[in-house]
Enzyme design. Structure first.
Site, PDB file in Angstrom:
ATOM      1  N   ARG A 151       0.886  -1.109   0.160  1.00 30.09           N
ATOM      2  CA  ARG A 151      -0.148   0.023  -0.097  1.00 30.09           C
ATOM      3  C   ARG A 151       0.793   1.181  -0.057  1.00 30.09           C
ATOM      4  O   ARG A 151       1.708   1.234   0.774  1.00 30.09           O
ATOM      5  CB  ARG A 151      -0.908  -0.041   1.160  1.00 30.09           C
ATOM      6  CG  ARG A 151      -1.954   1.060   1.324  1.00 30.09           C
ATOM      7  CD  ARG A 151      -2.998   1.077   2.329  1.00 30.09           C
ATOM      8  NE  ARG A 151      -1.983   1.335   3.872  1.00 30.09           N
ATOM      9  CZ  ARG A 151      -2.783   1.281   4.987  1.00 30.09           C
ATOM     10  NH1 ARG A 151      -4.001   0.870   4.991  1.00 30.09           N
ATOM     11  NH2 ARG A 151      -2.082   1.583   6.006  1.00 30.09           N
ATOM     12  N   ASP A 180     -11.828   1.440   8.279  1.00 30.80           N
ATOM     13  CA  ASP A 180     -12.131   2.649   7.849  1.00 30.80           C
ATOM     14  C   ASP A 180     -13.635   2.710   7.219  1.00 30.80           C
ATOM     15  O   ASP A 180     -14.428   3.618   7.524  1.00 30.80           O
ATOM     16  CB  ASP A 180     -11.180   3.507   6.831  1.00 30.80           C
ATOM     17  CG  ASP A 180     -10.069   4.043   7.590  1.00 30.80           C
ATOM     18  OD1 ASP A 180     -10.365   4.457   8.846  1.00 30.80           O
ATOM     19  OD2 ASP A 180      -8.981   4.110   7.314  1.00 30.80           O
ATOM     20  N   CYS A 217      -8.604  -6.502   3.718  1.00 30.06           N
ATOM     21  CA  CYS A 217      -7.446  -6.339   4.476  1.00 30.06           C
ATOM     22  C   CYS A 217      -7.847  -5.852   5.767  1.00 30.06           C
ATOM     23  O   CYS A 217      -6.890  -5.797   6.882  1.00 30.06           O
ATOM     24  CB  CYS A 217      -6.587  -5.950   3.813  1.00 30.06           C
ATOM     25  SG  CYS A 217      -6.996  -4.075   3.413  1.00 30.06           S
TER      26      CYS A 217
END
Length: 838
Positions: free
Chosen positions: A603, A721, A768
């Site tokens: 990432r 998130d 993830c």
């Protein structure tokens, strides 16, 4: 300052941004249980009096004090959250109980950096503990400086006193042992007061010859009741029996976040009853284990003739000190890599002590008189410890424990092969008090559990034991050290018990529980390197979330099919300059190398907003999680992302490297980065293009999944998130965190929509976020169309095992039904029904 009997204006005791109590990340303060008030996130290092008054209470650990204003208002000034656990470290109280203080007079000084690093939060509180008599009106909710007006306090109209019947009836009493970590400090005292206020009866707490009514927070804290102290409770009134039982339960039940370090909640009669063959202590790290008791003694040195060559001894000590310094440096580096701040803080302190000139000078003087390096070092430490112990300061006593740890470490280095512990694997180690380095070594030797005669549940060793998953008990008393070596014992840390004479049935029971857990883990681990195929043949990739090459190697050893998320922030934080292209390339290559022939999803940098970098000044934002984060940062500082992409394009083989973009909200962002990647490939003459994926962590991305999938090679859902953005709840908010549940039907619908949109373009979807590591969610995610789960390395085998017991077509059918449920708890209940754990 306006001040009369009815109204009082309080000035700011600290400088910094002002917060309402609701924003304080602690449920006891945020709920108003302790009373009305205000919070400040401090920027200075001294707490000042908010008005004139008398100091009526100072916490024994120096982190809080209470002031009684002239109009009778009682003001609790509490520095930071969970600071009671620092045991006074970093605090210096400037006044005494009973002192008369003036407005803005300094009351307490603290080491801003030290306290900030070690406590949960620096947010500090001004609480009106007798809010029933006064009303609070904030003057400002902006930043303040010390002495500026902060609050108005207005006396409430009273509605008569207590009726005579409140005190009629027999006085009922009971005894109980305090289970709250750190004793009866402000937060647990507030809960006791709240419990007492739920009854008509009057209640008192009695300890060490003093008494306090349970209505008074100041009175309760003023008793200075420590952890595990036995107290006397008395109640009188119409509902005295119910009040007594409620108070006994509240006193013997730790706060939820302290339960791992608390004594068990037990009825008063059982608390007092001594059990034959059982030692009671305090749980420092949970677990149940049995094994032979192994008593660990400190290193004993032979007689010293005292005629050594001082130069040789000095050389020997310097060599040993260098070795220990190097060992501690290595431990520190590992702790930093693994972002283990507890371990880092402990061993940074040890490194500082190792450089203490007073210590080295004392040892040098002893050696100059012909003493052996071992004895000189030992004596220098002991002399220093004696001085520290005689001060009576908790802070300095903790420093003495750290010195003893260093004594042992350096002696080991000096003695070399002449010394080591021979501890049998699976042993329950008993010691007067273990040091952090003892614990690290014992953990490597595979001991089963730890128990200490002394020590506290918040000590360095306790923190480390919890991190290592080693059952650990402290404060068992000196009887522990009288027990014969090798006898079989049961360490029930959860229950606060060391069973010295367990019968065959009890040993068999504990052994069976351990065996079942080990067997299950072993079976799962044995299959960890095999593919995870559902019963009807669908392959699910189980990858790992990692933050370093070390963790990647651990993931591979645990059977991970690849790295599903490499967080690159580990390269960028805790430094003063950004890592250059070469450093980044080597770090990414190391992770690729550590994963054998498996693919690695990396990432791009996800900092900004609440994750600040020293060398990347960004504007302070009112809502950092909604601000400059992830890919948005690249739009502001494109050179940072360019440098990272260049480093990624130079790893080998590039076919195993996949790039993941965080916080994407629209297709143009993805297209822009794809064009930039193409340009950099041309610039670097790289013919192969790495796969490029998008993180689905905002609802906009989930709703646009089909359009994003047209231009992306894969999608990876970040449920952490996505949960907070979908539910409009900050996952770090103490009062809301429990409700930020990724199994909420709204979130599941977004996951379903993401998978359906991706399928249109034959684009695979992974998860993830933390939900991937929840075995209860595995079937549901597979049913919704997820084909890759990226979990913590230690959970790879367990999740793979879970997949193998599922039927994918059944998962699909049931999952569609679960989307129609009304709440996360309903979904969890249904998952338990359809796919039970265990």
């Amino acid at each position: 300052m306006h001040n009369n009997n009815k109204e009082l204006t309080l000035s700011a005791p600290l400088s910094g941004p002002v917060l309402t109590l609701a924003k304080v990340p602690d449920p006891v303060f945020a709920s108003g249980t302790m009373g009305d008030g205000i919070a400040i996130d401090p920027l200075n290092d001294t707490l000042h009096a908010p008005c004139a008054g008398v100091v009526v209470h100072i916490a024994r650990t120096g982190h809080a004090l209470t002031l009684r204003a002239d109009n009778g208002a009682e003001l609790l000034l509490h520095l930071g959250l969970d600071t009671v656990e620092l045991q006074g470290q970093g605090f210096s109280v400037l006044v005494k109980e009973g002192d008369r203080v003036s407005n803005s007079q300094p009351l307490l000084r603290y080491d801003l950096d030290q306290v900030a690093q070690q406590c949960k939060s620096l947010v500090s509180l001004l609480i009106l503990t007798n809010s029933q008599d006064f009303q609070v009106r904030p003057i400002t909710l902006k930043s303040v400086k010390v002495g500026e007006p902060l609050l108005h306090i207005i006396r409430r109209q009273t509605s008569g006193g207590e009726s005579a019947e409140d005190f009629i009836g027999e006085e009922l009493t009971g005894h109980v042992r305090i289970a709250h970590r750190g004793g009866l400090h402000a937060r647990p005292a507030a809960l006791i007061r709240q419990t007492a206020q739920g009854f008509k009866s009057k209640s008192w707490l009695h300890y060490a010859g003093k008494s306090a009514t349970c209505d008074s927070l100041i009175g309760l804290m003023g008793l200075a009741i420590g952890e595990q102290a036995e107290v006397h409770v008395s109640c009188q009134g119409p509902d005295a029996e119910a009040a007594l039982q409620a108070l006994l339960a509240a006193l013997s039940t730790a706060l939820a976040e302290d339960s791992h370090a608390a004594a068990p909640a037990m009825p008063a009669a059982r608390v007092r009853a001594a059990e034959a063959g059982v030692l009671h202590g305090v749980c420092a790290a949970p677990g149940l284990v049995s094994g032979p008791l192994f008593r660990l003694s400190a290193i004993s040195l032979p007689q010293d003739p005292g005629d050594h060559d001082p130069q040789q001894q000095l050389q020997a000590l310097e060599t040993a000190l260098n070795q220990v310094r190097s060992d501690i440096d290595h431990t520190l580096n590992q702790a930093k890599k693994q972002r283990n701040s507890d371990e880092e803080a402990i061993f940074s302190a040890h490194l500082a002590l190792l450089e203490d000139p007073a210590l080295l000078e004392a040892a040098g003087q002893f050696m100059a008189s012909g003493m052996a390096a071992t004895h000189a070092w030992s004596q220098a430490i002991e002399s220093q410890c004696e001085v520290l112990r005689q001060t009576g300061s908790t802070l300095l006593a903790e420093r003495a424990n750290d010195l003893i740890d260093l004594k042992q470490r350096v002696l080991r280095a000096l003695l070399g092969d002449a010394w080591h512990y021979e501890v049998p694997a699976g042993a329950i180690v008993a010691a007067h008090e273990l040091t952090p380095s003892d614990l690290l070594q014992l953990s490597q030797q595979g001991v089963g559990g730890l128990c200490m005669a002394e020590g506290g549940a918040t000590s360095h060793v306790a923190i480390l034991a919890r991190g290592k998953g080693l059952p650990c008990m402290v404060a068992l008393g000196s009887t522990l050290l009288d027990q014969p070596q090798g006898q079989s014992v049961v360490l029930d840390a959860d229950g606060g018990r060391l069973e010295l004479t367990p019968g065959p049935e009890r040993l068999a029971e504990v052994h069976q529980i351990q065996l079942q857990q080990q067997q299950r883990r072993a079976e799962q681990q044995a299959q960890a390197h095999s593919s995870a195929l559902t019963r009807d043949g669908l392959h699910i990739e189980v990858a790992a979330n990692v933050a370093s090459a070390t963790e990647a190697a651990e993931a591979l050893a645990n059977g991970a099919d690849g790295v599903g998320l490499l967080r690159t922030e580990f390269l960028f934080v805790d430094r003063h300059t950004a890592p250059d292209e070469q450093e980044q390339r080597l770090a990414y290559q190391a992770v690729l190398d550590a994963m054998g022939d498996k693919s690695v999803i990396i990432r791009t940098i996800d900092v900004g907003g609440d994750k600040q970098l020293d060398y990347l000044p960004l504007p302070v934002e009112a809502n950092p999680v909604l601000g400059l984060r992830g890919i948005r940062l690249a739009q502001v500082r494109p050179e940072l992302l360019d440098q990272q992409l260049r480093a990624l394009l130079q790893v080998s083989p590039l076919s195993r490297c996949r790039i993941l973009l965080p916080m994407v909200t629209e297709v143009d962002e993805l297209l822009h980065i794809r064009r930039r990647l193409d340009a950099l490939c041309s610039e670097l003459r790289v013919k192969q293009r790495p796969q490029l994926g998008v993180m689905i962590e905002v609802p906009a991305a989930a709703l646009l999944a089909e359009q994003l999938a047209e231009h992306a090679d894969f999608l990876s859902i970040g449920t952490n998130d996505l949960s907070q953005y979908t539910l409009a709840m900050d996952r770090d908010h103490a009062g809301l965190a429990a409700r930020v549940d990724a199994l909420h039907p709204a979130l599941l619908r977004l996951i379903a929509q993401t998978c359906a949109g991706a399928a249109v373009h034959d684009c695979w979807v992974g998860v993830c976020g933390a939900l991937a590591s929840d075995p209860l969610a595995t079937a549901l995610l597979i049913g919704l169309g997820v084909r890759e789960l990226s979990v913590s390395p230690v959970q790879v085998a367990e999740i793979k095992d879970r997949v193998r017991h599922l039927d994918a077509s059944e998962c699909r059918r049931i999952s569609q039904d679960l989307l129609t449920l009304s709440s996360a708890s309903a979904v969890r209940h249904a998952c338990h029904q359809h796919w039970p754990l265990g």
